[in-house]
Enzyme design. Structure first.
Site, PDB file in Angstrom:
ATOM      1  N   TYR A   1      -4.129   0.707  -2.679  1.00 16.78           N
ATOM      2  CA  TYR A   1      -2.948   0.873  -3.524  1.00 16.78           C
ATOM      3  C   TYR A   1      -1.707   1.064  -2.665  1.00 16.78           C
ATOM      4  O   TYR A   1      -0.675   0.412  -2.864  1.00 16.78           O
ATOM      5  CB  TYR A   1      -3.152   2.067  -4.449  1.00 16.78           C
ATOM      6  CG  TYR A   1      -1.942   2.478  -5.263  1.00 16.78           C
ATOM      7  CD1 TYR A   1      -1.745   1.963  -6.544  1.00 16.78           C
ATOM      8  CD2 TYR A   1      -1.024   3.398  -4.764  1.00 16.78           C
ATOM      9  CE1 TYR A   1      -0.645   2.347  -7.296  1.00 16.78           C
ATOM     10  CE2 TYR A   1       0.076   3.793  -5.503  1.00 16.78           C
ATOM     11  CZ  TYR A   1       0.266   3.259  -6.775  1.00 16.78           C
ATOM     12  OH  TYR A   1       1.360   3.647  -7.511  1.00 16.78           O
TER      13      TYR A   1
ATOM     14  N   GLU B   1       2.595   7.411  -1.564  1.00 14.53           N
ATOM     15  CA  GLU B   1       1.306   7.053  -0.981  1.00 14.53           C
ATOM     16  C   GLU B   1       1.488   6.166   0.249  1.00 14.53           C
ATOM     17  O   GLU B   1       0.614   6.107   1.116  1.00 14.53           O
ATOM     18  CB  GLU B   1       0.436   6.334  -2.008  1.00 14.53           C
ATOM     19  CG  GLU B   1      -0.121   7.227  -3.107  1.00 14.53           C
ATOM     20  CD  GLU B   1      -1.334   8.030  -2.652  1.00 14.53           C
ATOM     21  OE1 GLU B   1      -2.032   7.577  -1.718  1.00 14.53           O
ATOM     22  OE2 GLU B   1      -1.576   9.104  -3.216  1.00 14.53           O
TER      23      GLU B   1
ATOM     24  N   SER C   1       6.056   4.095  -3.560  1.00 11.99           N
ATOM     25  CA  SER C   1       5.256   5.297  -3.752  1.00 11.99           C
ATOM     26  C   SER C   1       5.161   6.126  -2.480  1.00 11.99           C
ATOM     27  O   SER C   1       5.106   5.578  -1.361  1.00 11.99           O
ATOM     28  CB  SER C   1       3.844   4.905  -4.201  1.00 11.99           C
ATOM     29  OG  SER C   1       2.950   5.992  -4.147  1.00 11.99           O
TER      30      SER C   1
END
Length: 328
Positions: A148, A126, A124
């Site tokens: 996460y 992120e 990801s």
């Protein structure tokens, strides 16, 4: 002979679009689904009769080893993860186990059974977190800012280590935001498309939003899963940044969605400071040059086309009673 592909997270947005792509390419598609996720199988819609469901506890090493041994897949797509990033703050250990634990158990199963399975890990954007340079590519340092993202990074490096140490064909796509009509309403894109449709039909009056200046690299989920598949067809396993390379603000998102129904968004949107996110990112935008050059991948659906599709689908589903309007 058909290839067999295993998918974790098959009941999510990406699982749907990936299953559809693989079925259209004559794969046998098997979804590995935990018992408590069985009620979500309806999200597969018309694909449910075509995707084989293998019930397994993703947190159980023996169960996953048995599944891999029995099914002998040519490809594994590990998409299992909590769908909504902010929720990871409520259960950081559970998030870590689902994301990193599942990846580790599957990779170890492939190694122990001795298969030449090609493995895709859903990484990801992120993971880049608090970036200092934009756009980001495969060489950009990782600086995750939430549980996460940290779990995704752990799983990412676990995949790399299995490739380096054991010679597995294991790769990952570092995916930026990718949306579709299948997104739940807690995601900002779907919240906005549903609001535009609801207000157009007189089923809602206003839309409360947070930071209108926040920006994202938003693409179409169907395009992004095409990139996943291309990675496993390549000669060598590598990491790829997947995104559109274009930033759009929440303000643009709202204006584009409301334009689809002929409404002036400024008459309906109310800024609520309680909805501001403390860990907002402003510079997360992809440089997908490597994927374009080595995989021949390019986004096919534009930002405007994506929003038009989402708003149109919400209009149709509201009118038919398939979904509830915003706030209901």
């Amino acid at each position: 002979m058909k290839k067999t592909a295993l998918i974790t997270g098959v009941t999510g947005q990406d699982g749907y679009y990936l299953s559809n792509l693989l079925l259209n390419n004559n794969y046998q598609v098997v979804g590995l689904v935990s018992p408590h996720r069985q009620p979500n199988l309806s999200k597969l819609g018309s694909l449910l009769d075509k995707v084989e469901i293998y019930t397994v506890n993703l947190r159980n090493t023996t169960d996953l080893l048995t599944a891999v041994e029995q099914l002998q897949p040519q490809e594994i797509y590990n998409l299992a993860a909590p769908s909504f990033v902010p929720d990871s703050w409520q259960d950081p250990l559970g998030t870590l186990d689902l994301i990193t634990g599942t990846a580790t158990r599957l990779l170890d199963a492939v190694r122990q059974v001795g298969l030449s399975t090609r493995f895709y890990q859903a990484s990801s954007s992120e993971m880049f977190g608090d970036v200092t340079t934009s756009p980001q590519d495969e060489e950009t340092p990782f600086r995750p800012k939430n549980p996460y993202a940290a779990a995704k990074l752990h799983a990412h490096w676990t995949m790399v280590h299995h490739r380096q140490r054991y010679g597995l064909f294991a790769c990952s796509g570092i995916l930026y935001n990718h949306e579709s009509p299948l997104r739940p309403p807690q995601f900002v894109t779907r919240k906005v498309s549903l609001a535009a449709a609801s207000i157009k039909l007189g089923l809602a009056q206003t839309l409360e939003m947070g930071n209108l200046d926040a920006k994202r690299d938003w693409g179409f989920a169907g395009d992004h899963v095409d990139a996943m598949w291309r990675m496993l067809q390549a000669d060598q396993p590598e990491e790829y940044v997947i995104g559109t390379g274009q930033l759009h603000s929440v303000r643009e998102l709202i204006a584009t969605a409301f334009d689809c129904v002929g409404l002036d968004w400024e008459k309906y949107v109310v800024v609520n400071t309680n909805l501001l996110r403390a860990d907002e990112h402003f510079q997360l935008v992809a440089n997908p040059s490597k994927a374009k050059n080595k995989l021949g991948w390019r986004p096919q659906v534009s930002f405007a086309q994506l929003l038009e599709n989402m708003v149109k689908t919400d209009l149709e589903n509201l009118q038919s009673g398939k979904i509830a309007p915003l706030g209901k």
